[in-house]
Design an enzyme around this catalytic site. Sequence first.
Site, PDB file in Angstrom:
ATOM      1  N   TYR A  49       2.999  10.624 -11.062  1.00 22.22           N
ATOM      2  CA  TYR A  49       2.289   9.618 -10.492  1.00 22.22           C
ATOM      3  C   TYR A  49       1.679   8.691 -11.173  1.00 22.22           C
ATOM      4  CZ  TYR A  49      -1.132   7.686  -7.066  1.00 22.22           C
ATOM      5  OH  TYR A  49      -1.765   6.951  -6.134  1.00 22.22           O
ATOM      6  N   ARG A  97      -6.003  15.635  -0.124  1.00 23.30           N
ATOM      7  CA  ARG A  97      -6.808  15.463  -1.256  1.00 23.30           C
ATOM      8  C   ARG A  97      -8.016  15.900  -0.943  1.00 23.30           C
ATOM      9  NH1 ARG A  97      -4.900   9.120  -1.011  1.00 23.30           N
ATOM     10  NH2 ARG A  97      -4.587   9.774   1.302  1.00 23.30           N
ATOM     11  N   LEU A 105       0.929  -1.101  -0.055  1.00 19.86           N
ATOM     12  CA  LEU A 105       0.120  -0.097   0.106  1.00 19.86           C
ATOM     13  C   LEU A 105       0.813   1.391   0.005  1.00 19.86           C
ATOM     14  CD1 LEU A 105      -2.313  -1.385   2.850  1.00 19.86           C
ATOM     15  CD2 LEU A 105      -3.236  -0.382   0.550  1.00 19.86           C
ATOM     16  N   ASP A 146      -5.593  17.757 -15.432  1.00 20.60           N
ATOM     17  CA  ASP A 146      -6.420  17.009 -14.546  1.00 20.60           C
ATOM     18  C   ASP A 146      -6.997  16.088 -15.622  1.00 20.60           C
ATOM     19  OD1 ASP A 146      -8.077  16.076 -12.422  1.00 20.60           O
ATOM     20  OD2 ASP A 146      -9.206  17.840 -12.339  1.00 20.60           O
TER      21      ASP A 146
END
Length: 393
Positions: A188, A238, A99, A340
């Site tokens: 990312y 976030r 994770l 985005d």
Amino acid sequence: MDSPARVDLDGNPIKTITICMIGAGGFIGSHLCEKLMAETTHKVLAVDVYNDKIKHLIEPTPSNHNLPWGDRIQFHRINIKNDSRLEGLIKMSDLTINLAAICTPADYNTRPLDTIYSNFIDALPVVKYCSENNKRLIHFSTCEVYGKTVGSFLPKDHPLRQDPALYVLKEDHSPCIFGPIEKQRWSYACAKQLIERLVYAEGAENGLEFTIVRPFNWIGPRMDFIPGVDGPSEGVPRVLACFSNNLLRGEPLKLVDGGVSQRTFVYIKDAIEAVLLMIENPARANGHIFNVGNPNNEVTVKQLAEMMTQVYAKVSGESSLEVPTIDVSSQEFYGEGYDDSDKRIPDMTIINKQLGWNPKTSLWDLLESTLTYQHTTYSEAVKRAIAKTVASS
């Protein structure tokens, strides 16, 4: 009377296994550890740098001298970048769950090197140790690997933009489309996609037993940090924690570029059910990539802000602001190089067919649960932080 033995989806008794969980102290890890302790007999070797979110599982409290799960969870404070103990823990385990990641959009722009190293370079030894020692791996990726939808390249008013074939994301079919290199937001997604390809290749060439998870905005209690309270005051978490922070401080919620991007949100407790099914049904999960999200909970970021404002007023008893949202540009909010994705709607066919999983919790209900937690946990601390700032100014 003994409880009946737990069985997998094919009716076979579930064997107790040892799980090496890397990133166990984070948001997802803490919920998964809770689930494993409460409902299974599996043992967890919890690997992380921090353990704040799982302290209640590993340290007895005055009211709870004997943890009901005993020593089935052990914490190992390890930074996987440079610790030789990691391979030993993977060898001791039947399954490794990775994770660990930098996964905050504000970091993709400002710390692209750390982002790439965290999500690709640091994950390489984990994959290698699992492959070389014949250990099963569940690797957590991201819905960001899909990038932009095909439909986003059509004119704004083009009828095909509404065609689900161009925006519903399928694990085995949809292309992965990223912005130009100078848009560092995609650092990312690219790192995550490359490690997925490497995991898949290890499976194809060397027989690694793997499952890849692509989370679509899992939200719930303990997600992220509140700036200046349990995280950096200059940090940008976030979207859920960003909006929660604004609500706690009585500030308008900031909508990046008008908040027109569309997202789906799934409750962490629903999503963890899916992960437990993967853990306990290797025959059905191995070799698969799974979207885990809730296509029924689709909203624009602006609609999310409006709903969170209403829910927070209900759970806190505080009246909403007259002007609940303000628009900010992505450059102003995230800095140069932000880009985005327009829509992220998961196709759920594969996980439903393989594991019979469907999310249950509506967006309103999961926001109510999460914002009740945020208010209970943070409101007093935020008030103290604001008072301190006012006093020193």
